[in-house]
Design an enzyme around this catalytic site. Structure first.
Site, PDB file in Angstrom:
ATOM      1  N   ILE A 432      50.848-139.657 -17.548  1.00 55.61           N
ATOM      2  CA  ILE A 432      51.730-138.500 -19.399  1.00 55.61           C
ATOM      3  C   ILE A 432      50.771-137.466 -19.230  1.00 55.61           C
ATOM      4  CG2 ILE A 432      52.455-139.224 -21.628  1.00 55.61           C
ATOM      5  CD1 ILE A 432      52.915-141.029 -19.483  1.00 55.61           C
ATOM      6  N   HIS A 695      45.703-147.362 -24.999  1.00 53.90           N
ATOM      7  CA  HIS A 695      44.811-147.419 -25.938  1.00 53.90           C
ATOM      8  C   HIS A 695      43.854-149.129 -26.604  1.00 53.90           C
ATOM      9  CE1 HIS A 695      49.000-146.041 -27.425  1.00 53.90           C
ATOM     10  NE2 HIS A 695      48.312-145.546 -28.349  1.00 53.90           N
TER      11      HIS A 695
END
Ligand code: GLN
Ligand code: ZN
Length: 765
Positions: A432, A695
């Protein structure tokens, strides 16, 4: 005489004292008493600041060691049973485990507080959830304030908003069913506050500005009738949007007063003034609690005077909402140009403005003549300052035509040209954008900022980080590479520092969640790009490899959403200006031979207005802004975008309209729930649903990722499926990242093999 009050004050501290104390406590560097002493000092200092500014009633209970909703959960004894805390549940150590998780239990979920960038901890409700008055913090803080001779006004999240913002953990169960069990606890709290001699309690019910179902609305009568029976006067507060649709309902509630946000929705005021009950006060939020501009005092005074004509002594004045959403104090911003500084007001300054207004209202405009004249000059200056107004930018916006918002050819034609140019395998792998921000990288950036590292050596350090990231990606076998974003501390601030029209502050911190703070840039004027911003780094990365490297930019809506925006022109215009600056950058990258350019828009969904009826308008210009930024390129340049943090199912048509060639989205946490929507909607362009949750430090194995990819293949035609993580990797460490990406690349290879054999089998039969 109007009573002035504030709905809440930033708790983090002007120097982020609470952040430091929290993090020191969590890592065992200081003890509990040290932490709670910091909390006590901050409360005292903030009350004193507010009183010094002339505030009559100071908020109590707006302080929190993590979050105000979590405070309520503990106060109301609604701590999820899964933590097994029993009677200990109100201790600070338990509190932090709820917010941050522990060995056995994941943290309670966190989500955005209305349309702000503050995150609250989401209450978890089950059919058998019970409530009890389970903590003493509120009453203790009231005593604390009284001992210091402040006039405390406790602040609570009202019962309906508290329930509405929670989530139901049991299927087919409506959390409104819990209301009868909840109300006695609120009544008990009010009773206790009354015993402490409290006159007024502020009940925040911002849920009233949302699209609430009828049975929830009906709950308000019942609730406040019940609560009116006990205790102090209730001031029911709404903010962030108009409650005009609920004016009749609210006026009929048996409460002692209402608070309205007259900044975000001044048009609602007449609906309330009309027939306003004579037994209630009306608090008008006339100072913007969410933005950093100085108040137009004349306008605010006119509004207040009109209201006072109806209400006389029953008019109260306040900021529009809690000041939690703005930085504490402008004074220390010595590096801001004085002209710009004269346009701004942070929390402390806003309360001073409130005092000026109050004086003007009491003694007449003549009494605040100096202040009004100063502000006239300021407004005049802001209206004409060349720091703000750039005729070239305005002219360029005016000359835009439909064609500027459209790629040359439709996706179906573009994609084959792009495939030819990029030569990627089926199920291409990519990331990303960011890679781990190692201590070395952070130190180099910090030293450079402090002037301790010179330009040349700073660049060397960044190039080294880029080189290493590129080599690691090559070794891992990734297909479309990135440079890793080492030079960026933050994806918005990095661009804000380089764009004309933005300024950044030194200390303008705002709490995002827990100890996390952000420092939103301020968009002060017309936006333009004086020179290329990223080209040098991307080109450097590209020279290190024969594989294609993706350019990496932040999109106009995200830039807007994570900044303080101008209040002197529509958001859409500002978004278009930023879009043009990014469009220039995209053009330069293309010129430099970059074949794929990603324009991140993680914040597009959180920009959605609170009321559904306003969605189309927002999505219309938000999508156009993205298209303006991205449509200047040739067909064979591949535009990527990335989104995260939210559910996209309900805005898929808008996402499709953005017409990015490839979109990478967060999906792994929801077990790829989004896929059903994608299939149903037949999302037409290339897409990479994230296959692992960045995360969490957990490294999923290749079989797990392969399963997710196979699931994705049922919703997305194989030739349009990309393989990538959920989001950027900057917060992770290299060892886990390398492992996870190795597994991801393996999973893609396995998928390619399976597909090849399936094709082969089909050919044979
Ligand atoms: N390109 C950014 C990164 O990788 C995107 C971050 C985000 O989506 N919030 O960090
Ligand atoms: Zn993301």
């Amino acid at each position: 005489m109007a009573i002035t009050h504030s709905l809440g004050f930033p708790r983090i501290g002007a120097k982020r004292e609470l952040k430091q104390a929290l993090e020191a406590y969590w890592t065992g560097k200081i003890g509990l008493s040290n932490l709670t002493e910091t909390g006590r000092q901050l409360r005292e200092r903030h009350w004193a600041l507010q009183r010094r500014a002339g505030i009559d009633l100071v908020p109590v209970g707006d302080f929190a060691y993590y979050d105000q909703m979590l405070n309520m959960t503990v106060l109301l004894g609604a701590v999820p049973g899964r933590f097994g805390f029993g009677d200990a549940s109100s201790s600070l150590d338990c509190y932090f485990q709820l917010a941050r998780g522990n060995q056995d239990q994941p943290a309670m979920e966190m989500t955005k507080w209305f349309d702000t960038n503050y995150h609250y901890i989401v209450p978890e409700f089950r059919r058998d959830t019970t409530f009890r008055l389970a903590a003493e913090w509120l009453f203790e803080e009231v005593e604390e304030a009284k001992a210091l001779r402040f006039n405390p006004k406790p602040v609570l999240i009202g019962p309906l908003t508290y329930l509405f913002l929670g989530k139901a953990e049991d299927e087919g169960f409506d959390r409104l069913e819990l209301l009868p069990r909840l109300l006695p606890v609120y009544a008990e709290i009010l009773g206790r506050l009354e015993k402490q001699g409290v006159d007024w309690v502020q009940m925040d019910e911002p849920a009233l500005v949302l699209d609430l179902p009828a049975d929830w609305l009906a709950g308000f009568q019942e609730t406040y009738r019940r609560l009116a029976a006990t205790g102090p006067n209730v001031l029911l507060a709404t903010y962030f949007d108009s409650a005009a649709d609920r004016a009749d309902l609210m006026k009929a509630l048996p409460v002692a007063g209402l608070h309205l946000d007259a900044v975000s929705a001044p048009e609602q005021v007449p609906a309330f003034l009309d027939g306003y009950p004579s037994d209630k006060v009306l608090s008008l939020g006339v100072i913007d609690g969410r933005n950093v501009w100085r108040t137009d005092l004349r306008r605010a005074l006119a509004l207040a005077e009109a209201a006072r004509a109806e209400l006389s002594e029953r008019l109260w004045l306040a900021p529009s909402c809690s000041l939690l959403h703005v930085p504490v104090d402008l004074e220390p911003e010595t590096e801001l140009e004085s002209e710009i500084k004269s346009w701004l007001a942070f929390a402390v300054q806003k309360l001073q403005e409130l005092a000026i207004l109050d004086k003007g209202l009491r003694l007449g405009a003549e009494a605040i003549r100096n202040e009004l004249e100063t502000q006239d000059r300021m407004l005049q200056n802001r209206a004409t300052s060349p720091r703000i107004h750039n005729p070239a930018v305005k002219a360029r916006l005016e000359q835009l035509t439909e064609a500027d918002f459209r790629r040359y050819s439709p996706f179906s034609e573009r994609i084959s040209l792009q495939r030819e140019r990029l030569r990627l395998p089926a199920f291409p792998t990519t990331t990303i954008g960011s890679f781990p921000q190692t201590p070395d990288i952070r130190k180099a950036r910090a030293d450079y900022r402090k002037g301790e590292l010179d330009e040349v050596r700073y660049r060397e350090a960044m190039c080294k980080a880029i080189r290493e990231a590129v080599h690691k990606q090559e070794a891992l076998g990734l297909d479309l590479l990135v440079h890793g974003e080492a030079e960026r501390s933050d994806m918005v601030e990095y661009f804000a520092e380089q764009l004309e029209g933005f300024v950044v502050t030194r200390q303008g911190w705002v709490q995002s969640y827990g100890s996390r703070c952000v420092k939103p840039p301020i968009i002060v004027g017309d936006v333009s790009r004086p020179k290329p911003m990223t080209q040098e780094w991307i080109a450097y990365a590209q020279r290190q490899t024969r594989k294609p490297v993706k350019g990496m930019l932040t999109g106009p809506v995200t830039m807007l959403q994570w900044s303080f925006v101008r209040d002197d022109q529509p958001r859409a215009v500002t978004a278009f200006q930023i879009a043009l600056a990014i469009r220039d950058e995209v053009g330069d990258l293309e010129q430099a031979g970059v074949a794929a350019i990603q324009i991140d828009e993680p914040a597009i969904r959180e920009g959605l207005p609170l009321k559904r009826r306003d969605w189309d308008d927002y999505l219309g210009w938000a999508v156009k802004a993205f298209r303006l930024a991205s449509s200047g390129v040739g067909d064979d340049t591949q535009i990527h975008t990335h989104m995260c943090y939210s559910e996209f199912g309900d805005i898929l048509p808008a996402i499709t309209d953005m017409d990015a060639d490839v979109i990478t989205v967060e999906t792994s946490r929801s077990g790829m729930d989004l896929l059903a929507a994608i299939r149903e909607f037949r999302y037409p362009n290339d897409i990479g649903p994230g296959v692992y949750d960045i995360h969490s430090p957990r490294v999923p194995d290749k079989e797990e990722m392969l399963r997710l990819l196979q699931k994705a293949c049922e919703a997305i035609p194989p030739e349009r499926l990309w393989v990538n993580p959920d989001c950027g990797l900057k917060t992770r460490g290299w060892p886990e990242v390398e492992q996870a990406l190795a597994n991801m690349v393996e999973a893609a290879k396995m998928l390619r093999q399976r597909q090849a054999s399936a094709v082969e089998a089909r050919r044979r039969s």
